[in-house]
Design a protein around this motif. Sequence first.
Motif, short mmCIF file in Angstrom:
data_model
loop_
_atom_site.label_atom_id
_atom_site.label_comp_id
_atom_site.label_asym_id
_atom_site.label_seq_id
_atom_site.Cartn_x
_atom_site.Cartn_y
_atom_site.Cartn_z
N TYR A 179 0.83 -1.20 0.00
CA TYR A 179 0.00 0.00 0.00
C TYR A 179 0.87 1.26 0.00
O TYR A 179 1.05 1.91 1.02
N ASN A 201 1.91 2.66 -5.77
CA ASN A 201 0.92 1.67 -6.21
C ASN A 201 -0.51 2.21 -6.21
O ASN A 201 -1.45 1.46 -6.48
N HIS A 259 -16.95 5.24 0.27
CA HIS A 259 -17.52 3.90 0.46
C HIS A 259 -16.40 2.87 0.66
O HIS A 259 -15.27 3.12 0.27
N PRO A 260 -16.76 1.73 1.22
CA PRO A 260 -15.75 0.69 1.44
C PRO A 260 -15.08 0.23 0.15
O PRO A 260 -15.70 0.24 -0.92
N GLY A 261 -13.83 -0.14 0.26
CA GLY A 261 -13.11 -0.74 -0.86
C GLY A 261 -12.62 0.24 -1.90
O GLY A 261 -12.28 -0.14 -3.01
N THR A 294 -7.88 2.87 3.39
CA THR A 294 -6.84 2.22 4.18
C THR A 294 -5.51 2.23 3.42
O THR A 294 -4.44 2.43 4.00
N LYS A 315 -2.24 -3.52 -10.69
CA LYS A 315 -2.25 -4.67 -9.77
C LYS A 315 -1.62 -5.89 -10.42
O LYS A 315 -0.86 -6.63 -9.81
N ARG A 322 -11.95 -3.20 -4.43
CA ARG A 322 -11.70 -4.50 -3.79
C ARG A 322 -12.31 -5.63 -4.63
O ARG A 322 -11.71 -6.67 -4.80
P1 ADP Z 1 -11.11 1.06 2.02
O1 ADP Z 1 -10.19 1.24 3.17
O2 ADP Z 1 -11.56 2.36 1.43
O3 ADP Z 1 -12.26 0.15 2.31
P2 ADP Z 1 -8.84 -0.23 0.84
O4 ADP Z 1 -7.82 0.82 1.06
O5 ADP Z 1 -8.79 -1.42 1.72
O6 ADP Z 1 -10.31 0.38 0.85
O7 ADP Z 1 -8.76 -0.67 -0.69
C1 ADP Z 1 -9.27 -1.90 -1.16
C2 ADP Z 1 -8.30 -2.47 -2.15
O8 ADP Z 1 -8.36 -1.70 -3.33
C3 ADP Z 1 -6.88 -2.42 -1.67
O9 ADP Z 1 -6.23 -3.61 -2.02
C4 ADP Z 1 -6.27 -1.24 -2.39
O10 ADP Z 1 -4.89 -1.44 -2.68
C5 ADP Z 1 -7.07 -1.20 -3.67
N1 ADP Z 1 -7.22 0.15 -4.21
C6 ADP Z 1 -8.21 1.03 -3.95
N2 ADP Z 1 -8.03 2.17 -4.63
C7 ADP Z 1 -6.91 2.01 -5.36
C8 ADP Z 1 -6.19 2.82 -6.28
N3 ADP Z 1 -6.61 4.05 -6.61
N4 ADP Z 1 -5.07 2.34 -6.83
C9 ADP Z 1 -4.65 1.10 -6.53
N5 ADP Z 1 -5.26 0.27 -5.66
C10 ADP Z 1 -6.39 0.71 -5.08
#
Ligand code: ADP
Length: 460
Positions: A126, A130, A163-165, A169, A299, A324
């Motif tokens: 993270y 990336n 929103h989630p995903g 994070t 990814k 996600r």
């Molecule tokens: P949240 O905390 O908002 O629920 P996460 O940070 O856990 O979401 O992200 C979910 C997944 O999607 C992770 O594996 C993250 O690396 C990936 N992801 C989300 N947005 C991006 C982005 N803009 N570029 C690359 N990966 C992303």
Amino acid sequence: MADQYTFDDDGDMTIFKSAWQRVLESLKGKVPKTVFERFLAPLVAHHFEDDVAEVVCPGRFVYEWTLDKYHSVLQESLAKELGRPIKLNLLVEAREKPLVASVGRTAISTAPTISDRPTFKPNPAYTFENFVVGRSNQLACAGARAVLESIGTRYNPLFIYGHPGLGKTHLLHAIANRILEDDPHFPIRYITAQQFMEDFVNALQSKRVDQFRRIQRSAQVWLIDDVQMILGKDRTQEEVFHTFNHLYSSGRQIVICSDRTPRDLLPMDERLRSRFESGLVADIQSPDTETRCAILRSKAKQEGFDLQMDIAMFLAENVPGSVRHLEGALTKLAAVASIESKEISLEMATSMVDDHFRDMVRAKPTFKQILEAVSKRTQIEVKDITSESRKGPVTNARHIAIYMTREITNDSWKHIGTLFGNRDHTSMMHGYKKVRNLINLDREFNALVRSIMDDVYPDH
Ligand code: ADP
Ligand code: MG
């Protein structure tokens, strides 16, 4: 904390390791050979403590696949071998950067239990590098980068919602990764609000509140994730408020993530909400197709393969939901390709989407459907739920319906009040809060709400 990662000879660990071997042996004949070799054989017993077993997967693909398909089987078999219930946590091996140099295998966790231990190790995947930036997330990403340039001064607090995903994070970890790159001992504290609450409750029980506060307040950078989790938890909110004030007034950087805006964090104390709003508030929206496509390709590259443009575009357009979910689709596709020993093709992508994601294209339930689902389980008629009646069971069903409506639609309190027979927005908040509290206190009630949710909005 480094010794948490060592395989010392303590008895538990030895017993765990041999039990794990037996679990794998027992599955050997039962699953297809390719699956066993690719996904199960490489899982390594890593740590065992307080009936929590940690097992390391050699990469994200294996992790996702195992979690999805075999987690419960593995957990049950291991419990059987050990003769008592245990919790199995799967971890992803950190390949990019060894986290503890003295140990052959090291692990990072996607489960909160490890990442929230005092020595926080951000997920090395993270990073800002990336993170694909598009219109949907550019403000949040710029805010996170700006934090690095002027820690504690410019955007403080930074509040990210979405929103989630969608990468909240990821951004928190990216901040931590960048800071720790320069100074591995920099006092960063990352905690999910859920973990904060659990630690706080434990501290109260064991009369160690001072120690708890010392740990939280030693942070120079305080990253608190999923802050909506403490809604309705009054004492925890109070503690977050004091921690916030303490850190803020001593010039520490605070970054908060949430699935809704500060304003919508009702029924949270107004004082805390206005603190959250006092710096930069940045949103993350769903990415557009081009960004989704770029994320997929990035990814794939991280996982060491090249995803052709047409296939990436097909997935970006046809896999519903968050980033996600997109990642999940890519993982599945790579797994299928690996098992069938074929290159990823558009055909393969099409049939994978048909198999796994067709059901997901499910629209949010309507208000009417929510009421019907509540009515079915509570035996209170739909018309009574929105009526003036103040009878206990009716009020109870109404509160559940209010709770579900808010959780599912995220509508404003005012609008929800209108739906429930032009009621005042404060009574909506009150009903919501009551259910939220009861869910945590009363198992049976919790199961009831869960089952209504499953009826009307499965997988949420
Ligand atoms: P949240 O905390 O908002 O629920 P996460 O940070 O856990 O979401 O992200 C979910 C997944 O999607 C992770 O594996 C993250 O690396 C990936 N992801 C989300 N947005 C991006 C982005 N803009 N570029 C690359 N990966 C992303
Ligand atoms: Mg998150």
